[in-house]
Design a protein around this motif. Structure first.
Motif, PDB file in Angstrom:
ATOM      1  N   VAL A   1      -7.067  87.243   7.437  1.00  0.00           N
ATOM      2  CA  VAL A   1      -8.353  87.941   7.441  1.00  0.00           C
ATOM      3  C   VAL A   1      -8.216  89.294   8.129  1.00  0.00           C
ATOM      4  O   VAL A   1      -8.655  90.331   7.613  1.00  0.00           O
ATOM      5  N   ILE A   2      -7.599  89.303   9.308  1.00  0.00           N
ATOM      6  CA  ILE A   2      -7.472  90.545  10.083  1.00  0.00           C
ATOM      7  C   ILE A   2      -6.603  91.568   9.345  1.00  0.00           C
ATOM      8  O   ILE A   2      -6.947  92.756   9.277  1.00  0.00           O
TER       9      ILE A   2
ATOM     10  N   GLN B   1     -13.486  84.967  15.435  1.00  0.00           N
ATOM     11  CA  GLN B   1     -14.599  85.808  15.867  1.00  0.00           C
ATOM     12  C   GLN B   1     -14.199  86.666  17.066  1.00  0.00           C
ATOM     13  O   GLN B   1     -14.497  87.874  17.109  1.00  0.00           O
ATOM     14  N   SER B   2     -13.496  86.081  18.026  1.00  0.00           N
ATOM     15  CA  SER B   2     -13.060  86.837  19.208  1.00  0.00           C
ATOM     16  C   SER B   2     -12.108  87.964  18.832  1.00  0.00           C
ATOM     17  O   SER B   2     -12.232  89.098  19.323  1.00  0.00           O
ATOM     18  N   HIS B   3     -11.172  87.671  17.933  1.00  0.00           N
ATOM     19  CA  HIS B   3     -10.199  88.681  17.532  1.00  0.00           C
ATOM     20  C   HIS B   3     -10.856  89.819  16.757  1.00  0.00           C
ATOM     21  O   HIS B   3     -10.497  91.000  16.932  1.00  0.00           O
ATOM     22  N   LEU B   4     -11.829  89.494  15.921  1.00  0.00           N
ATOM     23  CA  LEU B   4     -12.518  90.534  15.161  1.00  0.00           C
ATOM     24  C   LEU B   4     -13.347  91.429  16.078  1.00  0.00           C
ATOM     25  O   LEU B   4     -13.390  92.649  15.899  1.00  0.00           O
TER      26      LEU B   4
ATOM     27  N   ASN C   1     -17.068  97.970  16.424  1.00  0.00           N
ATOM     28  CA  ASN C   1     -18.261  98.539  15.788  1.00  0.00           C
ATOM     29  C   ASN C   1     -18.700  97.766  14.548  1.00  0.00           C
ATOM     30  O   ASN C   1     -19.668  98.131  13.890  1.00  0.00           O
ATOM     31  N   LEU C   2     -17.999  96.709  14.239  1.00  0.00           N
ATOM     32  CA  LEU C   2     -18.291  95.936  13.035  1.00  0.00           C
ATOM     33  C   LEU C   2     -19.490  95.018  13.272  1.00  0.00           C
ATOM     34  O   LEU C   2     -19.547  94.297  14.267  1.00  0.00           O
ATOM     35  N   GLU C   3     -20.455  95.057  12.378  1.00  0.00           N
ATOM     36  CA  GLU C   3     -21.601  94.147  12.428  1.00  0.00           C
ATOM     37  C   GLU C   3     -21.229  92.884  11.662  1.00  0.00           C
ATOM     38  O   GLU C   3     -21.070  92.907  10.436  1.00  0.00           O
ATOM     39  N   ALA C   4     -21.065  91.777  12.366  1.00  0.00           N
ATOM     40  CA  ALA C   4     -20.503  90.576  11.737  1.00  0.00           C
ATOM     41  C   ALA C   4     -21.389  89.352  11.945  1.00  0.00           C
ATOM     42  O   ALA C   4     -22.020  89.182  12.989  1.00  0.00           O
TER      43      ALA C   4
END
Length: 529
Positions: free
Chosen positions: A469-470, A500-503, A509-512
């Motif tokens: 994913v990353i 989630q922590s890695h993202l 600045n990513l809205e996730a």
């Protein structure tokens, strides 16, 4: 009428019975008394038979064993809800009886119907009288006591007995008597048999009856709120062991097996934990989780739709093909009638036609959400004579983007253009496992290895699902993207939390948003817009 049915006759009769039940689907739904046991009995039974029909379409109709396997295998794969799973077991018992014969005469049919009832009872840990089981038993007894020699004569007597049993169900189950209805599953089973009889008598399909009222008028307290289902292959432990593993998660438990698969249904408050527990003992093929309170609301909305005047019918309806309970829930919240399907689970043309016909609207927009479903959707639109408009969405991400722009009152042509534009703005990232070893461009992929797809094109191979994913995000991320992540049934809560922590660390600045209930066979489905 022949003295016995050939395999092709039986296959044709079951196809016709599928359409016959489809005519009465909403009437069966209307009989359901929530929450005993699920909110859409007619739909669940019809979906189960549609799966049988798909298997019959590919089997050898000159061989009874092939037809019998299609009935049993198709029933298990397509079983939905308590009613669908029990129907699959009735079909399993029926198919076991006919598997070794060349033709089905009256006596063989009687034995098969009696065996069907026995198989249904054996599948339920705590059989309840006044349900489809009672009706199936009465059908079997009527067939056994029949003096007829032909399948037609035996079926007439079986139906007479079954109808009498159905009329007695309110006396056996007080909640039915209170609601003033007969059992919905039992009625559905009789419609299936009536369809077989209709085929043997050369009847045409009847017109669908108008449904003016629904039995489900109030939401009773339900201790367990999520109807959870799974289909698993390559199980490493017996069916009985899996049943023991899940029985403490809730009630309305059914765990059955056939043709190398295990099918489970249970009402629980812990669907994610239940699925994670089961996934340790085989390969998860399909899952479904539905909030039963939302199911109940949908039933009542259907009742309201049935009472609408033509002048109040909306301009547009929406049908979406989707898999994974989290995605299905979102599509439904956006106003879509959902057809179950996706990668390796392509719905048939008839499945899509049935879904469109069930929507109350002048025009219906169809989102196939998979490149392998687009042609089936377009063929369905042809059969519907212009009532359906297909947007060729090729991924679930595109479908979600389109669905967000749906408006039931807008001009259809204008709306379709706006939805297509919204779909085009979405990038879909999927993480799954390679089904075979292959060399594709720069990627040397091994069977079982983690792979990443960007809009259905291979974009990553190797590492963990979270690393995939990353790695893909780093190639497509801009400064103000909106990200939605759906985890599949094999992803643990800890894994999702790690991602989630890695993202958050890598893309501050990513809205996730993060959801469970992604597509089966996928670790993650990610949409970026």
């Amino acid at each position: 009428m022949p003295e016995a049915l050939r395999p092709a006759d039986l296959a044709a009769a079951l196809r016709f019975a599928t359409d016959w039940l489809g005519v009465y689907r909403e009437q069966v739904n209307a009989l359901n008394v929530y929450p005993v046991p699920d909110g859409d009995t007619g739909t669940n039974m019809h979906l189960t038979l549609q799966s049988v029909r798909r298997e019959l379409d590919t089997c050898d109709e000159n061989d009874m064993e092939s037809v019998a396997r299609a009935i049993s295998y198709g029933g298990l794969l397509g079983a939905r809800g308590n009613s669908g799973v029990i129907l699959s077991q009735l079909l399993k018992g029926f198919s076991e009886t006919i598997r070794s014969v060349k033709t089905v005469d009256g006596r063989t049919l009687a034995r098969a119907l009696e065996k069907a009832a026995q198989s249904g009872y054996a599948a339920v840990m705590k059989p309840v009288e006044g349900t489809i089981l009672t009706v199936a038993r009465e059908v079997g007894e009527g067939a056994r006591n029949s003096r007829g020699a032909t399948p037609l004569e035996v079926l007439h007597d079986a139906l007479t007995s079954g109808r009498a049993g159905l009329e007695r169900t309110p006396e056996l189950l007080p909640v039915l008597k209170q609601a003033g209805v007969v059992d919905s599953g039992g009625q559905g089973y009789l419609y299936v048999l009536e369809g077989v009889l209709g085929y043997l008598e050369g009847k045409a399909l009847p017109e669908a009856p108008a449904v003016e009222s629904y039995a489900a008028q109030s939401l009773e307290h339900e201790e367990f709120g999520y109807c959870t289902e799974f289909l698993m292959e390559k199980a490493t432990v017996p069916v009985e062991k899996i049943r023991e593993l899940v029985q403490d998660f809730g009630d309305s438990l059914l765990v059955v097996g056939a043709e190398g698969f295990v099918k489970g249904h249970i009402h629980t408050n812990e669907p994610d934990q239940l699925l994670a527990t089961v996934a340790r003992y085989g390969t998860m093929v399909r899952t479904k989780v539905e909030d039963m309170s939302e199911q109940h609301t949908e039933i009542l909305s259907m009742a309201g739709a049935a009472a609408r005047a033509e002048a109040e019918t909306p301009q547009n309806g929406l049908v979406a093909v989707a898999a994974g309970y989290g995605l299905v829930k979102i599509f439904r919240s956006l106003g879509a009638r959902v057809v179950s399907g996706g990668q390796t689970q392509n719905p048939s043309v008839q499945d899509i036609v049935d879904a469109v016909r069930s929507v109350t609207a002048h025009k219906v927009i169809v989102l196939p959400n998979n490149k392998n479903v687009v042609m089936a959707a377009q063929k369905a639109a042809e059969l519907l004579g212009g009532r359906a408009v297909v947007l060729p969405t090729k991924t679930l991400g595109q479908g979600l983007g389109a669905a967000i722009s749906f408006n039931e009152d807008e001009d259809t042509e204008t709306l379709a253009a706006a939805m297509q534009e919204s779909a085009a703005r979405v990038t879909t990232l999927e993480v799954t496992r390679a089904s075979r070893t292959v060399q594709l461009g720069e990627y040397d992929v091994r069977e079982g290895e983690v792979i990443g797809l960007r809009d259905d094109e291979l974009a990553h191979a190797g590492g963990s699902p979270e690393e995939a994913v990353i790695a893909m995000l780093e190639k497509v991320y801009a400064t103000q993207d909106i990200l939605t992540v759906f985890s599949g049934p094999n992803v643990t809560e800890e894994q999702l939390g790690t991602l989630q922590s890695h993202l958050e660390e890598r893309f501050p600045n990513l809205e996730a948003e993060f959801h469970t209930g992604g597509p089966d066979l996928y670790d993650y489905l990610v949409t970026l817009e």
